[in-house]
Design a protein around this motif. Structure first.
Motif, PDB file in Angstrom:
ATOM      1  N   ALA A   1      40.370  37.103  36.304  1.00  0.00           N
ATOM      2  CA  ALA A   1      39.269  36.995  37.265  1.00  0.00           C
ATOM      3  C   ALA A   1      39.175  38.300  38.056  1.00  0.00           C
ATOM      4  CB  ALA A   1      39.475  35.803  38.192  1.00  0.00           C
ATOM      5  N   PRO A   2      38.738  39.385  37.418  1.00  0.00           N
ATOM      6  CA  PRO A   2      38.699  40.679  38.116  1.00  0.00           C
ATOM      7  C   PRO A   2      37.801  40.684  39.340  1.00  0.00           C
ATOM      8  CG  PRO A   2      37.507  40.774  36.014  1.00  0.00           C
ATOM      9  CD  PRO A   2      38.271  39.487  36.019  1.00  0.00           C
ATOM     10  N   VAL A   3      36.751  39.864  39.325  1.00  0.00           N
ATOM     11  CA  VAL A   3      35.863  39.800  40.490  1.00  0.00           C
ATOM     12  C   VAL A   3      36.632  39.368  41.731  1.00  0.00           C
ATOM     13  CG1 VAL A   3      33.868  38.621  41.488  1.00  0.00           C
ATOM     14  CG2 VAL A   3      33.816  39.378  39.107  1.00  0.00           C
ATOM     15  N   HIS A   4      37.551  38.410  41.584  1.00  0.00           N
ATOM     16  CA  HIS A   4      38.316  37.940  42.738  1.00  0.00           C
ATOM     17  C   HIS A   4      39.110  39.076  43.371  1.00  0.00           C
ATOM     18  CE1 HIS A   4      38.376  33.575  40.942  1.00  0.00           C
ATOM     19  NE2 HIS A   4      37.167  33.967  41.326  1.00  0.00           N
TER      20      HIS A   4
ATOM     21  N   ASP B   1      29.374  45.761  42.889  1.00  0.00           N
ATOM     22  CA  ASP B   1      29.442  46.874  41.944  1.00  0.00           C
ATOM     23  C   ASP B   1      30.038  46.478  40.598  1.00  0.00           C
ATOM     24  OD1 ASP B   1      28.300  48.458  43.823  1.00  0.00           O
ATOM     25  OD2 ASP B   1      30.031  49.760  44.157  1.00  0.00           O
ATOM     26  N   ILE B   2      30.919  45.478  40.594  1.00  0.00           N
ATOM     27  CA  ILE B   2      31.573  45.093  39.339  1.00  0.00           C
ATOM     28  C   ILE B   2      30.595  44.454  38.365  1.00  0.00           C
ATOM     29  CG2 ILE B   2      32.295  42.773  40.028  1.00  0.00           C
ATOM     30  CD1 ILE B   2      34.984  43.377  38.590  1.00  0.00           C
ATOM     31  N   PHE B   3      29.435  44.000  38.859  1.00  0.00           N
ATOM     32  CA  PHE B   3      28.447  43.378  37.988  1.00  0.00           C
ATOM     33  C   PHE B   3      27.473  44.396  37.402  1.00  0.00           C
ATOM     34  CE2 PHE B   3      29.632  40.084  41.099  1.00  0.00           C
ATOM     35  CZ  PHE B   3      30.151  39.145  40.222  1.00  0.00           C
ATOM     36  N   GLY B   4      27.553  45.633  37.865  1.00  0.00           N
ATOM     37  CA  GLY B   4      26.652  46.663  37.368  1.00  0.00           C
ATOM     38  C   GLY B   4      27.256  47.410  36.193  1.00  0.00           C
ATOM     39  N   GLY B   5      26.550  48.419  35.741  1.00  0.00           N
ATOM     40  CA  GLY B   5      27.070  49.257  34.670  1.00  0.00           C
ATOM     41  C   GLY B   5      27.757  50.479  35.243  1.00  0.00           C
ATOM     42  N   GLY B   6      28.106  51.388  34.369  1.00  0.00           N
ATOM     43  CA  GLY B   6      28.686  52.639  34.806  1.00  0.00           C
ATOM     44  C   GLY B   6      30.203  52.658  34.758  1.00  0.00           C
ATOM     45  N   LEU B   7      30.737  53.857  34.981  1.00  0.00           N
ATOM     46  CA  LEU B   7      32.173  54.087  34.859  1.00  0.00           C
ATOM     47  C   LEU B   7      32.969  53.328  35.913  1.00  0.00           C
ATOM     48  CD1 LEU B   7      34.483  55.608  33.475  1.00  0.00           C
ATOM     49  CD2 LEU B   7      34.066  57.519  35.074  1.00  0.00           C
ATOM     50  N   LYS B   8      32.480  53.298  37.140  1.00  0.00           N
ATOM     51  CA  LYS B   8      33.212  52.619  38.214  1.00  0.00           C
ATOM     52  C   LYS B   8      33.421  51.143  37.889  1.00  0.00           C
ATOM     53  CE  LYS B   8      32.850  51.277  43.079  1.00  0.00           C
ATOM     54  NZ  LYS B   8      32.039  51.341  44.317  1.00  0.00           N
TER      55      LYS B   8
END
Length: 331
Positions: free
Chosen positions: A259-262, A290-297
């Motif tokens: 559960a990386p979002v947590h 930000d975790i739901f978006g794209g990109g490197l981060k």
């Protein structure tokens, strides 16, 4: 931001007792729908943890704004490999999870799947991809505009609260992924899910797990899976099994998943609590959406915290996310 959300005091949904003790407090740190403070309590009788007081049902549109992440996840119907790498990675992890309950239905030539709280239909997309040509997909969602998105992706969607929606048929599988913690009466909700199942049908119940190290470390309020004020009830392995069995369902298995979002939300909360320059930097680094978006981060965060949860799973046998599978007995 709306102040003074209307709230309601509630009893324990598991045993009905009203005696409880506070164990955590917090505010909406993800969407900032209100500056109000909320309290998580633990039932003195059975130990269930829940938000009390919690937002009134009339505040659903306030606490679930149009920007809510479940309403804005890129659809994956058709398996388009031009999707961003992060999206493909996330959906690969989820699709492996969804295949597990489908094993109990391998003998059926075709399946009808209902996803309650289906959002824009992205999980139904994954179910279709798991069994191409074999699955008819249905959903229930509380926002009409989001229903339209799911319908545009080939799913039949009922608009309204699951407790109030009239279903004209039964299903081979009913999926509640990160839903039961949001509802006012979990037991009645699961009873309705049972009634929506065909005899021998499978019920999937995925929800945060409080019996884990990260909850013990951050239980006072920073734990990301509190998701205040949208999560109203918090379960562990014992209480989630009790919930399903109280509705007359047969327990099949319980598994734990990353559960990386947590973790992102937890670190965001800790940064806000710290304050100062470092706190501001941390809050920006671990911005909750930000975790739901794209990109490197987002790719780095998803990969890092998935690896952390896999390590915790190897050491402790569990994570802050669990999936219980039940079956409705054949009539």
């Amino acid at each position: 931001m709306k102040a003074n959300i209307q709230k309601v005091l509630v009893a324990c949904s598991q045993c009905g007792a009203r005696d409880s003790r506070p164990i955590a407090s917090g505010r909406d740190r993800e969407y900032e729908c209100s500056p109000d403070a909320f309290t998580v309590v633990e039932c003195e009788t059975c130990g269930l943890r829940y938000l009390n007081p919690r937002p009134d049902i009339s505040e659903l549109d306030t606490i679930y704004p149009s920007s809510y992440h479940a309403y804005n996840i890129r659809p994956v119907a058709g398996g388009d490999d031009r999707r961003p790498l992060l999206t493909r990675l996330r959906h690969h992890l989820y699709s492996r999870r969804f295949r597990r309950p489908l094993r109990y239905l391998n003998d059926l030539p075709s399946l009808e799947v209902l996803d309650v709280g289906c959002g824009d239909g992205w999980q139904l997309d994954l179910y279709k991809l798991a069994r191409p040509g074999r699955i008819a997909t249905y959903g229930v969602e509380i926002r009409e505009d989001v229903c339209d998105i799911a319908r545009a992706n080939g799913h039949k969607v009922f608009f309204g609260r699951f407790e109030e929606v009239e279903l004209a048929q039964r299903f081979d599988l009913v999926n509640l992924s990160q839903v039961i913690e949001h509802v006012a009466d979990p037991r009645a909700f699961v009873m309705k899910a049972r009634e929506a199942l065909k005899p021998g049908g499978i019920f999937v119940l995925e929800t945060p797990n409080t019996d884990t190290w990260d909850w013990k470390w951050f239980r006072a309020g920073a734990w990301g899976a509190y998701h205040i004020p949208r999560h109203w009830t918090f379960y562990d392995a014992r209480s989630i099994r009790r919930l399903g069995e109280s509705a007359g369902l047969e327990f099949c298995e319980l598994t734990f998943h990353p559960a990386p979002v947590h973790w992102v939300w937890t670190l965001h909360n800790l940064s806000l609590a710290r304050g100062g320059v470092l706190g501001a930097m941390g809050a920006k680094l671990f911005a909750p959406m930000d975790i739901f978006g794209g990109g490197l981060k987002a790719f780095i965060m998803l990969s890092t915290f998935t690896a952390l949860d896999l390590a915790l799973l190897a050491v402790s046998g569990r994570t802050s996310n669990m999936m219980a599978i039940f079956r409705r007995a054949a009539d």
